[in-house]
Design a protein around this motif. Structure first.
Motif, short mmCIF file in Angstrom:
data_model
loop_
_atom_site.label_atom_id
_atom_site.label_comp_id
_atom_site.label_asym_id
_atom_site.label_seq_id
_atom_site.Cartn_x
_atom_site.Cartn_y
_atom_site.Cartn_z
N ALA A 18 0.85 -1.19 0.00
CA ALA A 18 0.00 0.00 0.00
C ALA A 18 0.88 1.23 0.00
O ALA A 18 1.59 1.49 0.96
CB ALA A 18 -0.91 0.00 1.22
N TRP A 192 -7.22 -2.93 5.83
CA TRP A 192 -5.76 -2.95 5.77
C TRP A 192 -5.18 -2.83 7.17
O TRP A 192 -5.57 -1.95 7.95
CB TRP A 192 -5.26 -1.81 4.88
CG TRP A 192 -3.77 -1.84 4.68
CD1 TRP A 192 -3.03 -2.87 4.20
CD2 TRP A 192 -2.86 -0.77 4.95
NE1 TRP A 192 -1.70 -2.51 4.15
CE2 TRP A 192 -1.56 -1.23 4.60
CE3 TRP A 192 -3.00 0.53 5.43
CZ2 TRP A 192 -0.42 -0.45 4.73
CZ3 TRP A 192 -1.86 1.32 5.55
CH2 TRP A 192 -0.59 0.83 5.21
N TYR A 207 -7.31 0.41 -2.55
CA TYR A 207 -6.09 -0.17 -3.10
C TYR A 207 -6.24 -0.14 -4.61
O TYR A 207 -6.99 -0.93 -5.18
CB TYR A 207 -5.94 -1.61 -2.58
CG TYR A 207 -4.68 -2.32 -2.98
CD1 TYR A 207 -3.44 -1.87 -2.58
CD2 TYR A 207 -4.75 -3.48 -3.75
CE1 TYR A 207 -2.29 -2.54 -2.94
CE2 TYR A 207 -3.60 -4.17 -4.12
CZ TYR A 207 -2.36 -3.70 -3.70
OH TYR A 207 -1.22 -4.37 -4.06
#
Length: 323
Positions: A18, A192, A207
């Motif tokens: 990420a 996440w 994402y």
């Protein structure tokens, strides 16, 4: 920063990284990108078109709705085009047997259960291809079991060259590679964990892959992350209404958008995306899944529930209660 995973049966992603775009000041997916968080968004919040339908019953009749599945009838995947169910990860559960705590006045009697078991399977889910729109809204309900660990991939919207033949798969795979603006882009709403720094399953996060995205430190292209500067951890054991939106850009222009809502609350709205260079490339496939690997997930069995999935051309909002 990156996390290495095994190959994914649906999206064929081998690596997760990420690259967070800061929402504090005008943010960039590249150093010269106009992508930024909108401080005062004019997008709707709270009730949407779903408020007119009890528990989403007959919501598919609404002119703005492209696809809907409340899982109240039919076999596994009967309304979807592709099913990933290795190791019997997917099942339907009703309220008496699932003990999910769902309110039947909102979510009906039956929901989808995804059980990802380490050393047996990686979870599973469904994919639906559909005729797209310039602006799309995807809404679903989800619930993470009380002891559910980190989840690698969740719900992804992909742009494919067309709905025919091999072109319908152009938006799948390609991890680590810069997308071609004529062939693919994607964005996923996911929990996440910030490499284990946040309690599982983590916090909500976009994402995203697109042709002007930012490269990672290794020179490859892993998904860029978008989320507000601060938000609470996802609560396990509670049903959550998740909705996200994508606005297609004018081909080659930086006027694309994305946003997401949790329980009808707008969490973030970003603009300035150059999603595509071709006028025929549209986001046209939704993968609904819970996919788990053992890179960060240590809990052996990880259960996630889904219900009341809707794809529409306008804001959907939470399901309407029984009147």
């Amino acid at each position: 920063m990156q996390k290495i995973f095994n190959c994914h049966p649906i999206c064929l992603t081998a690596v997760y990284a990420a690259l967070t775009v800061s929402p504090v000041s005008p943010a960039s997916a590249q150093s010269d990108s106009p992508v930024r968080l909108i401080d005062e968004s004019e997008l709707p919040t709270g009730e949407g078109l779903a408020s007119n339908f009890e528990s989403d019953r007959e919501i598919a009749s609404h002119a703005a709705v492209i696809f809907a599945d409340d899982f109240e009838s039919g076999d596994l995947g009967s309304k979807w085009d592709d099913t990933s169910n290795r190791g019997n990860a997917l099942s339907f559960v009703t309220k008496p047997s699932s003990a999910t705590g769902q309110d039947p006045d909102v979510l009906g009697e039956r929901s989808l259960k995804v059980t990802a078991t380490l050393d047996k399977n990686t979870g599973g889910g469904f994919t639906k291809w559909f005729e797209s729109s310039e602006r799309l809204f995807i809404r679903f309900y989800t619930k993470f079991d009380e002891d559910c660990d980190y989840v690698h991939h969740f719900c992804t919207l992909r742009a494919n060259k067309s709905l025919q033949g091999k072109d319908r798969w152009s938006g799948f795979g390609g991890a680590g590679l810069l997308p071609d603006g004529k062939e693919r882009f994607s964005t996923a709403i996911e929990p996440w964990g910030n490499w284990g720094q946040w309690s599982p399953p983590g916090r909500w996060n976009f994402y995203s892959y697109w042709h002007t995205m930012r490269a990672s430190p290794d020179g490859k292209y892993w998904g860029n992350g978008f989320r507000p500067k601060s938000q609470p951890n996802i609560q396990r054991g509670d049903w959550i209404c998740v909705e996200f939106m994508i606005q297609h850009n004018t081909p080659g222009e930086n006027d694309g958008e994305q946003a997401y809502w949790i329980d009808g609350e707008l969490r973030g709205h970003w603009t300035g995306f150059n999603w595509r260079t071709s006028p025929t490339l549209f986001a046209n496939a939704l993968t609904l899944e819970s996919y788990v690997t053992d890179r960060w997930t240590k809990q052996s069995e990880n259960v996630v529930y889904f219900d009341n999935v809707v794809i529409a051309k306008s804001y959907i909002g939470p399901s309407g209660p029984k009147r």
